[in-house]
Design an enzyme around this catalytic site. Structure first.
Site, PDB file in Angstrom:
ATOM      1  N   GLU A 419     -65.275  67.603 -11.759  1.00 11.35           N
ATOM      2  CA  GLU A 419     -63.853  67.943 -11.755  1.00 11.35           C
ATOM      3  C   GLU A 419     -63.554  69.255 -12.481  1.00 11.35           C
ATOM      4  O   GLU A 419     -62.520  69.414 -13.133  1.00 11.35           O
ATOM      5  CB  GLU A 419     -63.020  66.794 -12.327  1.00 11.35           C
ATOM      6  CG  GLU A 419     -63.141  65.533 -11.487  1.00 11.35           C
ATOM      7  CD  GLU A 419     -62.243  64.393 -11.951  1.00 11.35           C
ATOM      8  OE1 GLU A 419     -61.600  64.539 -13.019  1.00 11.35           O
ATOM      9  OE2 GLU A 419     -62.187  63.368 -11.261  1.00 11.35           O
ATOM     10  N   GLU A 514     -66.869  58.980  -6.977  1.00  2.45           N
ATOM     11  CA  GLU A 514     -66.149  58.046  -7.842  1.00  2.45           C
ATOM     12  C   GLU A 514     -65.133  57.280  -7.012  1.00  2.45           C
ATOM     13  O   GLU A 514     -64.327  57.883  -6.292  1.00  2.45           O
ATOM     14  CB  GLU A 514     -65.383  58.763  -8.963  1.00  2.45           C
ATOM     15  CG  GLU A 514     -66.214  59.275 -10.116  1.00  2.45           C
ATOM     16  CD  GLU A 514     -65.337  59.845 -11.234  1.00  2.45           C
ATOM     17  OE1 GLU A 514     -64.093  59.661 -11.179  1.00  2.45           O
ATOM     18  OE2 GLU A 514     -65.879  60.486 -12.156  1.00  2.45           O
TER      19      GLU A 514
END
Length: 612
Positions: A419, A514
């Site tokens: 991220e 995820e």
């Protein structure tokens, strides 16, 4: 409860002693009266005195099957059919945009850039009821009663504090244990007091419980008011000795009560400490002297073959306990603790994705896999990146060291950064340069592994996809405010439309890096705050189970490759919680002690596993 019992015992003592020493005998009382007037029964009028008793107030202590012929790096062709849909209308494009969050998807719906928390997902920042005051309930006009001269004789018992100073206990069982000694002693005291009172409450001429005098003994009262008889003197002397005996017994029992309370408190504290230790992983210091756990260790054998665990996850995200730099320099992670974790993880998946290399965590996981003899379990080697160049240099240097030491055999791939684009720590160009340098080093070391980075699903672009071997997307329906009944279909649609499409007509693979659901912490309604009565995504065990039921087994059938986020809770993330949004540290299937959370049910998918 224990304190009340103790209080009741003391009140019993007071009552018994009061009955024992209520006042003089009838003879003595009559002797002191002048101009005595008797009622129709030949008895003196009497005022209704109550026996004061304390009602003690003691506060409660605060107390996934991939097809055999499927190319592992081939991207599934975009499909117009959602295998998770149940023939309902697909959500509109507007509904495909998840909300802001550290784990959410669409960037255009995130908060302003200056409102984001730069390091919010950095896994390396973590480290008797009262007696009625009237004995008789008869209507009495005190003005019509002759004064007997004993006003003020019976004073209410003074208020007292509990003799047991119990510590705050969240475990009520421990509290009860700590107070047992005091409660028992209180009961004994009450019984003893009442017995003494009963055995001595009605000597000749004294009052009974109704406030009436008993009959005056023969010969104890003479018309000429003579002195007490020899018999009466012996009687009074015996009572004095009895009072001394009772007083000594009461003192001994009170001492026993205090000692019992102290011992109970010590035992409760010991039990509390043992319970706390059993609810978290062992530290390196606590594991000293236990040797190096392996597959033959009794402790590991006990962890293996758990009937409640099923190998239905293609991958699981994992960060070892206490592996946050620089805290680990002082409180390092325990190798045995990592071995215990891997023993449990091996019953859920064959692929463990890691986020960084700090604190020797990669070496520990590889050591655990070796000691447990897990030939099929492999690691996705992670490297943490952020805007701190020292952090990045440390991680990339560790990556080279690990690859030189172990080669490619223990790994399934390498994930550099998580991220980074979402947090705006780097631009796509900057991240692309880092990835290119890593690939060059891999080539120099003759390492042939898939290379990627992971980021939010809508932060991926064709430019970024061109420099990786696998597009790894974090997609969380919870943060999009999707309820469990539609979350699986929404996740698949979003993945296909935002990520799989980027690798069309290539052999590059797509993975959801995820996906998961928090077990508690509040409700999420997408970008905006939930309104009263709005149906949003609720963090809860029931919702987690529902999402797993709808997503996990279907993924095994259609070949969706994903990593479940995550195996264990990460309490260090509690610092990122906000009022009403207290879920950051509660995404694990299990707690820190590797126990399934109460109510969590991992689907068995009718016996189908990632191995079958």
């Amino acid at each position: 409860m224990a304190a009340s019992a103790a209080g009741g015992g003391i009140a019993g003592i007071a009552f018994g002693v009061a009955n024992t020493n209520e006042r003089e005998t009838g003879v003595e009382a009559l002797r002191s009266l002048e101009n005595l007037q008797l009622n129709s029964r030949g008895q003196p009028p009497e005022r209704g005195y109550g026996i004061g008793s304390e009602n003690p107030y003691v506060p409660e202590p605060p107390r996934h099957q991939r097809g055999p012929s499927q190319d592992p790096f081939a991207s599934p062709a975009p499909s117009t059919h959602n295998p998770f849909e149940d023939h309902r209308q697909a959500p509109s494009p507007e509904r495909l945009t998840p909300s802001q969050s550290r784990h959410s998807i669409p960037l255009n719906q995130y908060p302003p850039k200056n409102a984001r928390t730069p390091y919010s997902d950095n896994p390396y920042n973590r480290v008797s009821t009262a007696w009625d005051p009237r004995v008789s309930r008869a209507d009495i006009d005190p003005n019509t009663i002759d004064d007997d001269g004993d006003d003020g004789m019976m004073q209410p018992l003074p208020k007292r504090k509990s003799v047991l100073g119990l510590r705050s206990q969240p475990n009520h069982g421990n509290t009860a244990a700590a107070a047992a000694g005091g409660a028992a002693a209180g009961g004994v005291l009450g019984t003893l007091g009442s017995l003494v009172g009963r055995n001595n409450a009605l000597p000749s001429g004294s009052r009974d419980a109704s406030g009436q005098y008993g009959p005056v003994g023969q010969g104890g009262y003479e018309d000429n008011h003579v002195e007490k008889s020899e018999w009466l003197s012996r009687q009074n002397s015996g009572r004095k000795r009895l009072r001394w005996v009772v007083g000594i017994l009461i003192g001994l029992i009170l001492i026993a009560a205090v000692v019992g309370g102290v011992i109970g408190g010590i035992n409760a504290s010991k039990n509390r400490n043992e319970n706390a230790a059993s609810s978290r992983p062992q530290s390196a210091a606590e594991d000293d002297g236990k040797g190096d756990l392996d597959k033959d260790s009794p402790e590991i054998k006990k962890l293996m073959n758990n009937p409640d665990l099923h190998k239905v996850f293609p991958g699981v995200d994992y960060t070892p306990y206490a592996s946050q730099y620089p805290n680990c320099l002082k409180w390092p992670p325990s190798q045995n603790n990592v071995t215990r974790d891997v023993a449990v993880l091996s019953q859920l998946t064959n692929s463990i994705r890691m986020y960084g290399t700090d604190c020797n965590q990669t070496d520990m996981v590889l050591h655990a896999i070796d000691k447990l003899g897990l030939k099929d379990v492999k690691v996705w080697l992670g490297v943490w990146l952020d805007r701190n160049q020292t952090t990045n240099a440390r991680g990339l240097t560790s990556l080279n060291t690990i690859l030189k030491k172990y080669g490619a055999e223990p790994f399934r791939g390498i994930v550099v950064g998580n991220e980074v684009l979402y947090r705006e720590d780097m631009t796509i160009t900057e991240l692309g340069k880092v990835l290119s340098n890593v690939r060059s080093n891999m080539t120099a070391l003759n390492i042939d592994l898939p290379l990627s980075t992971s980021d939010l699903g809508d932060d991926w672009t064709s430019e970024l996809a061109s420099v990786v071997d696998v597009v790894m997307s974090n997609i969380h329906p919870f943060f999009a405010g999707k309820t469990p009944d539609i979350a699986a279909g929404w996740t698949w649609n979003f993945w296909q439309e935002h990520n799989v499409v980027l690798t069309a007509n290539t052999k590059k693979k797509n993975v959801i890096s995820e996906v998961g659901w928090p077990s508690e912490g509040g409700m999420k309604c997408g970008e905006v705050n939930c309104t009263v009565g709005e149906k949003g995504a609720v963090a809860g065990i029931k919702e987690m189970n529902a999402f797993m039921d709808n997503f996990v087994c279907q993924s095994l059938k259609n070949g969706t490759d994903f990593f479940w986020f995550e195996a264990f809770d990460e309490p260090w993330k509690e610092q990122f919680n906000e009022p009403g949004k207290e879920w950051e540290d509660k995404w694990g299937l299990m707690d820190l002690a590797r126990k399934l959370k109460p109510g969590v049910k991992i689907p068995d998918c009718d016996g189908k596993t990632i191995d079958s």
